[in-house]
Design a protein around this motif. Sequence first.
Motif: not given
Length: 336
Positions: A175-177, A184-186, A204-212, A246-253
């Motif tokens: 979870a920490f990793l 770091g991606a953001l 960040a929008r792909g596997w990393l967001a889902i796994a996190t 964070a997700f909203a900011g990521l997907w809206s740029g």
Amino acid sequence: MDLNTVWFIIIAFFFTGYFVLEGFDFGVGMLLPFLRGESAADSDARRTAAVRAIGPVWDGNEVWLIVAGASIFAAFPEWYATLFSGFYLPLLLIVTALIIRGVSLEWRVKVDTLAWRKRCDIGIALGSYLPALLWGVAMTNIVAGVAFSSPGHVDSVIDGFLGLLNPRGLLGGAAFLLLFAFHGALFLGLKTHAPVRTQVHAIARGWLAIATLAVGAIYLVWMQLNFGKSWTWIALAAVALALVAAFAGLWSGRDRTAFFGTAAAIIAVGLALFGALFPNVLPSVTDVAGLDIYTASASPYTLKIMTWAAVVLAPAVLIGQGWTYWQFRARIGVDA
């Protein structure tokens, strides 16, 4: 509120600040192997831009760990002695990894060849993955408790390194990793121009967001159900709200919103874990008593002197570090 409680809160603040600031450093290091371009030179330019994004601040971020450790040593010497004895091997591995990462960051520019920088990037990645994982393992086991053979004795933790690598501890490490990698991606999305910004957004929008989200949710709910208090549910709700932002900011740029969303999520995670730990500092899972903020504490006079020192010095340190971030706020490009 007595000084024992005050210093527990201060130490929790230092560690949480360390996880927020060093967390994105770790995340950038972990993402270096994924920054690949159309050629070896292009890949090197992208990784160089990522390293330059953390270049002015990474060593200052590590100071938070030093201050946190020194505060434990002075305010709760029994906690320090027992923790650094019982968790000796994982802490040694963390320090070794940080040395490798620091040397790789500093020496990366000393030889102007792709092969040299590639070897240094391996050292940066190794020195980022290992501490991120082990901090999760360590924090989880500190909150969950360890096996004591005798009360308050320096050598009384009997779990051993393999005992710390239990399923709950490994889940905490994962979870920490993942959270640090996402953070770091953001950060790179906030601090770099395309093509690095575009690439880390895609990651960040792909596997990393889902796994996190998946691993983090399982971990926090498990910890809350087993060790949390009624009010720490509020901290878990804050984690969820921060990640939504964070997700909203990521997907809206909106990179600033996204980055500060994960920063707030890490702060809320720290609040949940240290809130679950309080008033203990190292609980016991056996019949032998563990350590709390009173049994592990230094003398009242020591705590009083430390408090005055913190009141005078801490604001200056925070202002100085804030000034550094302001001076190096510009985005980095591959041609910088």
